[in-house]
Design a protein around this motif. Sequence first.
Motif, mmCIF file in Angstrom:
data_model
loop_
_atom_site.group_PDB
_atom_site.id
_atom_site.type_symbol
_atom_site.label_atom_id
_atom_site.label_comp_id
_atom_site.label_asym_id
_atom_site.label_seq_id
_atom_site.Cartn_x
_atom_site.Cartn_y
_atom_site.Cartn_z
ATOM 1 N N LEU A 73 14.435 45.634 69.255
ATOM 2 C CA LEU A 73 15.557 44.714 69.441
ATOM 3 C C LEU A 73 15.871 44.493 70.916
ATOM 4 O O LEU A 73 16.452 43.470 71.281
ATOM 5 N N ALA A 74 15.520 45.454 71.750
ATOM 6 C CA ALA A 74 15.732 45.341 73.192
ATOM 7 C C ALA A 74 14.660 46.161 73.903
ATOM 8 O O ALA A 74 14.047 47.048 73.312
ATOM 9 N N GLN A 75 14.449 45.854 75.184
ATOM 10 C CA GLN A 75 13.458 46.599 75.950
ATOM 11 C C GLN A 75 13.862 48.066 76.039
ATOM 12 O O GLN A 75 15.029 48.393 76.244
ATOM 13 N N VAL A 76 12.887 48.964 75.879
ATOM 14 C CA VAL A 76 13.142 50.395 75.996
ATOM 15 C C VAL A 76 12.614 50.897 77.336
ATOM 16 O O VAL A 76 11.722 50.283 77.928
ATOM 17 N N SER A 77 13.149 52.007 77.777
ATOM 18 C CA SER A 77 12.748 52.516 79.090
ATOM 19 C C SER A 77 12.408 53.989 79.098
ATOM 20 O O SER A 77 12.050 54.534 80.142
ATOM 21 N N ASP A 78 12.518 54.673 77.937
ATOM 22 C CA ASP A 78 12.156 56.077 77.888
ATOM 23 C C ASP A 78 11.831 56.462 76.448
ATOM 24 O O ASP A 78 12.049 55.685 75.507
ATOM 25 N N ALA A 79 11.320 57.685 76.276
ATOM 26 C CA ALA A 79 10.896 58.140 74.955
ATOM 27 C C ALA A 79 12.060 58.207 73.982
ATOM 28 O O ALA A 79 11.894 57.946 72.780
ATOM 29 N N GLY A 80 13.244 58.550 74.463
ATOM 30 C CA GLY A 80 14.402 58.616 73.590
ATOM 31 C C GLY A 80 14.746 57.268 72.982
ATOM 32 O O GLY A 80 15.108 57.177 71.800
ATOM 33 N N ALA A 81 14.620 56.222 73.776
ATOM 34 C CA ALA A 81 14.902 54.876 73.273
ATOM 35 C C ALA A 81 13.847 54.442 72.268
ATOM 36 O O ALA A 81 14.156 53.751 71.295
ATOM 37 N N VAL A 82 12.593 54.849 72.489
ATOM 38 C CA VAL A 82 11.541 54.554 71.508
ATOM 39 C C VAL A 82 11.865 55.241 70.192
ATOM 40 O O VAL A 82 11.768 54.645 69.110
ATOM 41 N N ARG A 83 12.244 56.517 70.255
ATOM 42 C CA ARG A 83 12.585 57.259 69.037
ATOM 43 C C ARG A 83 13.708 56.562 68.287
ATOM 44 O O ARG A 83 13.640 56.393 67.053
ATOM 45 N N ALA A 84 14.752 56.149 69.005
ATOM 46 C CA ALA A 84 15.883 55.491 68.353
ATOM 47 C C ALA A 84 15.452 54.192 67.678
ATOM 48 O O ALA A 84 15.900 53.886 66.565
ATOM 49 N N ALA A 85 14.578 53.435 68.338
ATOM 50 C CA ALA A 85 14.107 52.175 67.771
ATOM 51 C C ALA A 85 13.278 52.408 66.515
ATOM 52 O O ALA A 85 13.391 51.672 65.526
ATOM 53 N N LEU A 86 12.441 53.445 66.532
ATOM 54 C CA LEU A 86 11.606 53.748 65.368
ATOM 55 C C LEU A 86 12.443 54.288 64.209
ATOM 56 O O LEU A 86 12.183 53.964 63.044
ATOM 57 N N VAL A 87 13.433 55.115 64.520
ATOM 58 C CA VAL A 87 14.321 55.630 63.472
ATOM 59 C C VAL A 87 15.061 54.481 62.800
ATOM 60 O O VAL A 87 15.167 54.414 61.558
ATOM 61 N N ARG A 88 15.595 53.563 63.586
ATOM 62 C CA ARG A 88 16.303 52.408 63.027
ATOM 63 C C ARG A 88 15.381 51.583 62.144
ATOM 64 O O ARG A 88 15.738 51.183 61.027
ATOM 65 N N ALA A 89 14.147 51.323 62.641
ATOM 66 C CA ALA A 89 13.196 50.518 61.885
ATOM 67 C C ALA A 89 12.792 51.205 60.586
ATOM 68 O O ALA A 89 12.667 50.556 59.537
ATOM 69 N N ALA A 90 12.594 52.521 60.628
ATOM 70 C CA ALA A 90 12.211 53.255 59.428
ATOM 71 C C ALA A 90 13.336 53.234 58.397
ATOM 72 O O ALA A 90 13.090 53.081 57.190
ATOM 73 N N ARG A 91 14.579 53.397 58.845
ATOM 74 C CA ARG A 91 15.711 53.344 57.910
ATOM 75 C C ARG A 91 15.808 51.979 57.244
ATOM 76 O O ARG A 91 16.034 51.886 56.029
ATOM 77 N N GLU A 92 15.640 50.923 58.017
ATOM 78 C CA GLU A 92 15.684 49.585 57.434
ATOM 79 C C GLU A 92 14.532 49.360 56.473
ATOM 80 O O GLU A 92 14.706 48.769 55.413
ATOM 81 N N GLY A 93 13.338 49.858 56.842
ATOM 82 C CA GLY A 93 12.195 49.723 55.966
ATOM 83 C C GLY A 93 12.403 50.456 54.655
ATOM 84 O O GLY A 93 12.096 49.929 53.578
ATOM 85 N N ARG A 94 12.916 51.680 54.717
ATOM 86 C CA ARG A 94 13.176 52.449 53.493
ATOM 87 C C ARG A 94 14.225 51.759 52.624
ATOM 88 O O ARG A 94 14.123 51.741 51.400
ATOM 89 N N SER A 95 15.239 51.188 53.275
ATOM 90 C CA SER A 95 16.281 50.501 52.524
ATOM 91 C C SER A 95 15.698 49.313 51.750
ATOM 92 O O SER A 95 16.024 49.097 50.583
ATOM 93 N N ARG A 96 14.822 48.582 52.386
ATOM 94 C CA ARG A 96 14.211 47.422 51.711
ATOM 95 C C ARG A 96 13.280 47.847 50.599
ATOM 96 O O ARG A 96 13.092 47.098 49.643
ATOM 97 N N LEU A 97 12.704 49.036 50.714
ATOM 98 C CA LEU A 97 11.820 49.557 49.659
ATOM 99 C C LEU A 97 12.597 50.253 48.555
ATOM 100 O O LEU A 97 12.011 50.709 47.559
ATOM 101 N N GLY A 98 13.911 50.372 48.733
ATOM 102 C CA GLY A 98 14.727 51.058 47.745
ATOM 103 C C GLY A 98 14.632 52.553 47.818
ATOM 104 O O GLY A 98 14.952 53.269 46.857
ATOM 105 N N GLN A 99 14.211 53.078 48.979
ATOM 106 C CA GLN A 99 14.102 54.511 49.161
ATOM 107 C C GLN A 99 15.373 55.061 49.775
ATOM 108 O O GLN A 99 16.144 54.352 50.427
ATOM 109 N N ALA A 100 15.579 56.349 49.620
ATOM 110 C CA ALA A 100 16.739 56.997 50.225
ATOM 111 C C ALA A 100 16.603 56.989 51.733
ATOM 112 O O ALA A 100 15.526 57.254 52.271
ATOM 113 N N VAL A 101 17.692 56.716 52.418
ATOM 114 C CA VAL A 101 17.693 56.705 53.870
ATOM 115 C C VAL A 101 18.624 57.802 54.415
ATOM 116 O O VAL A 101 18.625 58.069 55.571
#
Length: 244
Positions: A216-244
């Motif tokens: 969603l925005a440019q990242v500048s460190d590993a922590g920001a990458v982790r946050a972006a991936l966690v957000r994306a995984a939660r949204e993906g699980r939600s769309r698949l009907g999985q527990a988040v």
Amino acid sequence: MATEQGVREARALIRGAGSATLATSAGGQPFASLVTPAPAPDLSPLLWLSALSEHTRHLAAEPRCALLFTGAAEGPNPQTAPRVTVTGLAERVPEAEAPALKARWLARHPYAALYADFADFALWRVRIGAALHVGGFARAERIRAAELAPDPAAVAAIAAAEAGIVAHVNRDHADAVAAIAEGLLGAGPGAWRLATVDVDGCDLTEGNRTVRLAFLAQVSDAGAVRAALVRAAREGRSRLGQAV
């Protein structure tokens, strides 16, 4: 001065493109060809080119060139398709840089492993000089190279952390990668793996398939990458009907 939205959209088109149109010239005669680029961490398009190809001979003699990256049209009118044309100078990637950047290019185009070691092929890079972004019908703006380029410090930080991020995610969070690919990106089931990470997003691969997750925005460190991936995984699980 280019708009923030225009720059973001132009970078997303360059980062996400699986193919592009390359414009070269020889003796004053323009020539266009289909190429398969992959972006370097600093956004420079990488091209794996055969010395036998006409466009490669053109670039060796005249490095000035252009690349057209095109997205999907909104309807039947092709003019509604977002697109960006970058102009710049092509150069052979030096041997010291080639292995890492070739691996990055292959991560975007895994099917090319069949011919990746042919002797007549070499890695080229286009140093971007300027860009023209068209966001759709009657939406155009020019972008200077300095406006288009990501922050160098952020590029260096993510490049230094990339190998560790990729190894950790693939080893410990394969379920999250699958949720992103299948649920968020609609790529279908498979043994999806994280392949590359950059300041604007990441590439996921499964066999010869590659999909792109744009942050969603440019990242500048590993922590920001982790946050972006966690957000994306939660949204993906939600769309698949999985527990988040």
